[in-house]
Design an enzyme around this catalytic site. Structure first.
Site, PDB file in Angstrom:
ATOM      1  N   ASP A 169     -29.275  -5.025  -7.229  1.00 44.89           N
ATOM      2  CA  ASP A 169     -28.406  -4.978  -7.991  1.00 44.89           C
ATOM      3  C   ASP A 169     -28.487  -3.810  -8.257  1.00 44.89           C
ATOM      4  OD1 ASP A 169     -26.491  -7.009  -8.632  1.00 44.89           O
ATOM      5  OD2 ASP A 169     -27.597  -8.557  -9.704  1.00 44.89           O
ATOM      6  N   GLU A 184     -25.011 -10.751 -25.891  1.00 48.50           N
ATOM      7  CA  GLU A 184     -26.381 -10.743 -25.829  1.00 48.50           C
ATOM      8  C   GLU A 184     -27.104 -10.236 -28.029  1.00 48.50           C
ATOM      9  OE1 GLU A 184     -24.934  -9.280 -24.334  1.00 48.50           O
ATOM     10  OE2 GLU A 184     -24.669 -10.107 -21.965  1.00 48.50           O
ATOM     11  N   GLY A 223     -19.080  -2.997 -43.727  1.00 46.93           N
ATOM     12  CA  GLY A 223     -19.782  -2.254 -42.746  1.00 46.93           C
ATOM     13  C   GLY A 223     -19.738  -3.712 -41.573  1.00 46.93           C
ATOM     14  N   HIS A 254     -21.367   4.084 -54.033  1.00 43.47           N
ATOM     15  CA  HIS A 254     -21.766   2.888 -53.190  1.00 43.47           C
ATOM     16  C   HIS A 254     -23.682   3.157 -53.057  1.00 43.47           C
ATOM     17  CE1 HIS A 254     -23.384   1.724 -48.840  1.00 43.47           C
ATOM     18  NE2 HIS A 254     -23.978   2.410 -48.879  1.00 43.47           N
ATOM     19  N   SER A 278     -28.655 -18.292 -14.152  1.00 44.10           N
ATOM     20  CA  SER A 278     -29.655 -16.826 -13.068  1.00 44.10           C
ATOM     21  C   SER A 278     -31.084 -17.182 -14.339  1.00 44.10           C
ATOM     22  CB  SER A 278     -29.279 -15.413 -13.774  1.00 44.10           C
ATOM     23  OG  SER A 278     -28.023 -15.417 -12.350  1.00 44.10           O
ATOM     24  N   HIS A 334     -35.479 -11.636 -14.761  1.00 43.10           N
ATOM     25  CA  HIS A 334     -34.951 -10.154 -13.266  1.00 43.10           C
ATOM     26  C   HIS A 334     -35.520  -9.264 -14.150  1.00 43.10           C
ATOM     27  CE1 HIS A 334     -32.477 -13.662 -12.118  1.00 43.10           C
ATOM     28  NE2 HIS A 334     -32.097 -12.370 -11.709  1.00 43.10           N
ATOM     29  N   HIS A 351     -28.634   1.310 -54.794  1.00 45.05           N
ATOM     30  CA  HIS A 351     -26.924   0.425 -54.111  1.00 45.05           C
ATOM     31  C   HIS A 351     -26.498  -0.200 -55.583  1.00 45.05           C
ATOM     32  CE1 HIS A 351     -28.650   1.339 -50.408  1.00 45.05           C
ATOM     33  NE2 HIS A 351     -27.421   2.644 -50.022  1.00 45.05           N
ATOM     34  N   GLY A 376     -29.932  -5.920 -43.894  1.00 36.14           N
ATOM     35  CA  GLY A 376     -29.787  -4.762 -44.028  1.00 36.14           C
ATOM     36  C   GLY A 376     -29.143  -4.133 -42.818  1.00 36.14           C
ATOM     37  N   HIS A 418     -29.698  -2.315 -13.321  1.00 44.16           N
ATOM     38  CA  HIS A 418     -30.432  -3.873 -13.858  1.00 44.16           C
ATOM     39  C   HIS A 418     -31.641  -3.475 -13.237  1.00 44.16           C
ATOM     40  CE1 HIS A 418     -25.955  -5.269 -13.832  1.00 44.16           C
ATOM     41  NE2 HIS A 418     -25.992  -6.185 -13.584  1.00 44.16           N
TER      42      HIS A 418
HETATM   43  C1  LIG Z   1     -26.302  -1.003 -38.541  1.00 45.51           C
HETATM   44  C2  LIG Z   1     -26.326  -0.275 -39.702  1.00 45.51           C
HETATM   45  N1  LIG Z   1     -25.848   0.930 -39.121  1.00 45.51           N
HETATM   46  C3  LIG Z   1     -25.361   2.168 -40.504  1.00 45.51           C
HETATM   47  C4  LIG Z   1     -26.602   1.208 -41.673  1.00 45.51           C
HETATM   48  C5  LIG Z   1     -26.521   2.508 -43.222  1.00 45.51           C
HETATM   49  N2  LIG Z   1     -25.433   1.875 -44.367  1.00 45.51           N
HETATM   50  C6  LIG Z   1     -25.939   0.969 -45.508  1.00 45.51           C
HETATM   51  S1  LIG Z   1     -24.574   1.173 -46.100  1.00 45.51           S
HETATM   52  C7  LIG Z   1     -23.797   1.335 -45.010  1.00 45.51           C
HETATM   53  C8  LIG Z   1     -21.419   1.570 -45.736  1.00 45.51           C
HETATM   54  C9  LIG Z   1     -20.737  -0.368 -45.745  1.00 45.51           C
HETATM   55  O1  LIG Z   1     -19.818   0.046 -45.733  1.00 45.51           O
HETATM   56  P1  LIG Z   1     -19.281  -1.628 -46.597  1.00 45.51           P
HETATM   57  O2  LIG Z   1     -19.881  -2.146 -46.183  1.00 45.51           O
HETATM   58  O3  LIG Z   1     -18.069  -1.270 -46.791  1.00 45.51           O
HETATM   59  O4  LIG Z   1     -20.714  -1.333 -48.463  1.00 45.51           O
HETATM   60  P2  LIG Z   1     -20.326  -0.838 -49.445  1.00 45.51           P
HETATM   61  O5  LIG Z   1     -19.361   0.909 -49.924  1.00 45.51           O
HETATM   62  O6  LIG Z   1     -18.551  -1.134 -50.013  1.00 45.51           O
HETATM   63  O7  LIG Z   1     -21.032  -0.478 -50.725  1.00 45.51           O
HETATM   64  C10 LIG Z   1     -24.292   1.714 -44.046  1.00 45.51           C
HETATM   65  C11 LIG Z   1     -23.358   3.202 -43.454  1.00 45.51           C
HETATM   66  C12 LIG Z   1     -26.687   0.152 -41.997  1.00 45.51           C
HETATM   67  N3  LIG Z   1     -27.620  -0.549 -43.047  1.00 45.51           N
HETATM   68  N4  LIG Z   1     -26.832  -0.391 -40.624  1.00 45.51           N
END
Ligand SMILES: Cc1ncc(C[n+]2csc(CCOP(=O)(O)OP(=O)(O)O)c2C)c(N)n1
Ligand SMILES: [Mg+2]
Length: 657
Positions: A465, A407, A158, A261, A380, A457, A30, A119, A469
């Protein structure tokens, strides 16, 4: 500004060049994020971050978390350029190859300079919240002379869009974690394209509403970045700095678009970028004067570290602080021993969640680094003890966190605390909601973090429950996670032993599956049998024809089955199996002695039968392979066939009797 823009620009371009060249060489990776955030990262490392490449684990260093872990070349470049022992340039050339410390995403187990594995988007940010909590807790406990550092995060769109972000932001705002500063790579791009495809959120408004400070900067203007970072560092609230950047900045034909990206730029675009940036050095070469600027910047942390080390040496609490940071438990184990002795003397009939609370009373009093909590189920999960007063913005010395109904946020924060060091976190929720935080449990295991999950639980035994649950697949599915110990103790003694074993694991997490309902004592000797994972609880009286293996609340049922079988002249062993993973680690002879070939083996557990074949072969697997139901627990055990009266005839039939 320590360095002027004329010096900083080529330093940032070194990150860009290394990133685009490493991704190109690996033909995978990337480049967009490291190129886009190169300027911000250069200012962070030159003006704000407290670090010393010669001592990556210096306890009072600032923590730097690259939450946008896909941009791993950013942190590999920074660590190399500032002079960490690793990664070397050879490592960077080997980016994304087998056994390279420069793995696809940053891994805390590979490089000393990486605070946490990232990641899975959103979790780095949420772990940073835990790091900032640990920092405040240790600051309140040991004073600012030993603990006074910040937590810096680089997060992408993200990380801010994931659901866990809501939990992490809520927790950080509530806890007023002023030392937490998040630099948002506000580039309007995710994989699919422009962020307008998928969000219309007013992010600043959300953060402000949660008690954060929000500021912005032009992520390619060094002075503006420095101004924003200083503002963030000074504000008493956690800070979000929206850094307006261009993804892939420096690749003239591709920057600003989603194609940069996660794919190599290609030879033509790399040539164009070299031209555009005025970068004439060959791939994986950094001109001497630029490297020298980076190295002198890296060297400047040594002085602060030396001053801190002198303070540590002079501090009366210094050795206790060092013990906790080293992750060594207190040498005096008498509290745990005395507690176990009291159980042997007077074995109680209690739920194992209650037994866990009783064990924790002893352990939290003796082990000050234990910091507990619950996701709004304190009464609990029974995680709070007399020694653990509430942790809050008005008392960071407290040791029980009201995580709220968060959680996933709780689990990730606990990972951050464990990785920060000085704290051993444990936290509770219902076992069935382990799914809400499952990926963070997985991340505890990947990162070798000592986190203890208190999951109460643990079966249909919770009763009324109902199926939403009642855990069914949960215990076995947690056992499927590598490097996680799953304990399902049968009584108070096994619970105490499970806690002792969980705390001993310096490099892996544990999950304790604990009953809501009372369970009678099944063990009456002090020998630490849970350490072997499974052990013979009852030896056959008559000639052995069956071995019954059970965990937790079903050990009682296995004993009842064995008694009925013996009454019919059929000898039966009962094996209690509180921890399959520890049992699997025993030698072949031990395992074969417990689960011998040529004898009918029967597993009994109030959960899915999948997985028990490993222990009983083609024997009988008694369990529940459907969802539960809403009713009193005893009715459910009968309805789902988990009673001696229903199990024994099946065993007799298999034995041809
Ligand atoms: C929980 C999760 N879902 C999906 C991905 C796959 N993934 C990696 S980067 C990305 C896009 C992220 O966008 P952004 O944070 O804006 O990064 P940019 O493209 O700006 O580098 C995705 C969907 C991941 N790594 N983790
Ligand atoms: Mg983005």
């Amino acid at each position: 500004m320590i360095l002027d823009s004329a010096r900083l620009a080529p330093m940032a371009n070194a990150i860009r060049a290394l990133s685009m060249d490493a991704v190109q060489a690996a033909n995978s990776g990337h480049p967009g994020m490291p190129m886009g955030m190169a300027d911000v990262a250069t200012v962070l490392f030159s003006q704000a971050l407290k670090f010393d490449p010669a001592a990556p684990k210096w306890p009072d260093r600032d923590r730097f978390v690259l939450s946008a872990g896909h941009g791993s070349m950013l942190i590999y470049s920074l660590l190399h350029l500032t002079g960490y022992e690793a990664p070397t340039m050879a490592d960077i050339r080997n980016f994304r190859q087998l056994h390279s410390v420069c793995a696809g995403h940053p891994e805390n187990t590979e490089l000393a300079g990486i605070e946490c594995t990232t990641g899975p988007l959103g979790q780095g940010f949420a772990m940073a919240v835990g790091m900032a909590m640990a920092e405040r807790h240790l600051n309140a406990t040991f004073g600012a002379g030993l603990v006074d550092h910040k937590t810096w995060v680089i997060a992408g769109d993200g990380c801010l869009m994931e659901g866990i972000n809501h939990e992490a932001v809520g927790l950080a705002g509530m806890m007023k974690l002023g030392g937490l500063n998040v630099l948002w790579d506000d580039n309007n791009i995710t994989i699919d394209g422009d962020t307008s495809l998928s969000t219309c959120e007013d992010i600043a408004a959300r953060y402000l509403a949660s008690g954060w400070h929000v500021t912005r900067c032009d992520g390619h203007d060094f002075a503006d970045i420095a101004r924003a970072l200083a503002e963030a560092a000074a504000d008493p609230r956690p800070s979000l700095v929206a850094c307006k950047t261009v993804i892939g900045k420096g690749a003239p034909n591709k920057q600003g678009g989603h194609s940069v990206h996660g794919a190599p730029l290609g030879a033509d675009e790399i040539a164009a970028a070299r031209e555009y940036l005025g970068w004439t050095a060959a791939p994986f070469e950094v001109p001497a004067e630029i490297l020298a600027d980076w190295r002198s910047l890296g060297a400047k942390g040594a002085a602060a570290r030396a001053v801190w080390e002198a303070r540590l040496a002079a501090d009366p609490q210094g050795s206790e602080f060092s013990r906790r940071m080293a992750g060594e438990l207190p040498a005096d184990k008498s509290a745990a021993r005395d507690y176990l002795a009291s159980l042997i003397e007077n074995p109680p009939k209690v739920a194992t969640r209650k037994a866990s609370e009783m064990a924790l009373e002893a352990l939290t009093a003796a082990i000050p680094e234990l910091v507990g909590g619950s996701a709004d189920l304190t009464g609990s999960n029974l995680t709070k003890t007399k020694a653990t007063t509430p942790f809050s913005a008005s008392d960071y010395a407290g040791r029980h966190v009201h995580y709220g109904i968060r959680e996933f946020g709780m689990a990730a924060a606990m990972n951050g605390m464990a990785l920060h060091g000085g704290v051993i976190p444990y936290g509770g929720t219902f076992l069935v909601f382990a799914d809400y935080c499952r990926n963070a449990i997985r991340m505890s295991a990947i990162q070798k973090a000592r986190v203890v999950y208190v999951l109460t639980h643990d079966s249909i035994g919770l009763g009324e429950d109902g199926p939403t649950h009642q855990p069914i697949e949960h215990v076995m599915s947690l056992r499927a996670i590598p490097n996680l110990l799953v304990f399902r103790p049968a009584d108070a003694i096994e619970t105490a032993e499970s806690w002792a074993l969980a705390l001993k694991q310096a490099d892996r997490p544990s999950a304790l599956a604990l009953s809501r309902q009372n369970l009678p004592p099944v063990r009456f000797e002090a020998e630490m049998k849970t350490a072997k994972g499974g052990y013979r609880l009852k030896t056959a009286d008559a000639a052995r024809q069956a071995v019954l293996v059970a965990s937790g609340s079903e050990v009682e049922i296995a004993l009842a089955c064995a008694a009925q079988l013996e009454a019919s002249g059929i000898g039966a062993d009962v094996v209690s199996m509180p921890c399959c993973e520890l049992f699997d680690e025993q030698d072949t002879a031990y395992r074969a002695d417990l689960l011998p070939a040529g004898v009918l083996k029967v597993s009994i557990e109030a959960g899915i039968t999948l997985g028990w074949q490993k222990y009983v072969g083609d024997g009988l697997t008694i369990g529940i392979d459907s969802f539960g139901a809403s009713a009193p627990a005893d009715k459910l055990y009968d309805y789902f066939g988990l009673s001696a009266d229903k199990i024994v005839p099946q065993i007799m039939a298999r034995l041809g009797q």
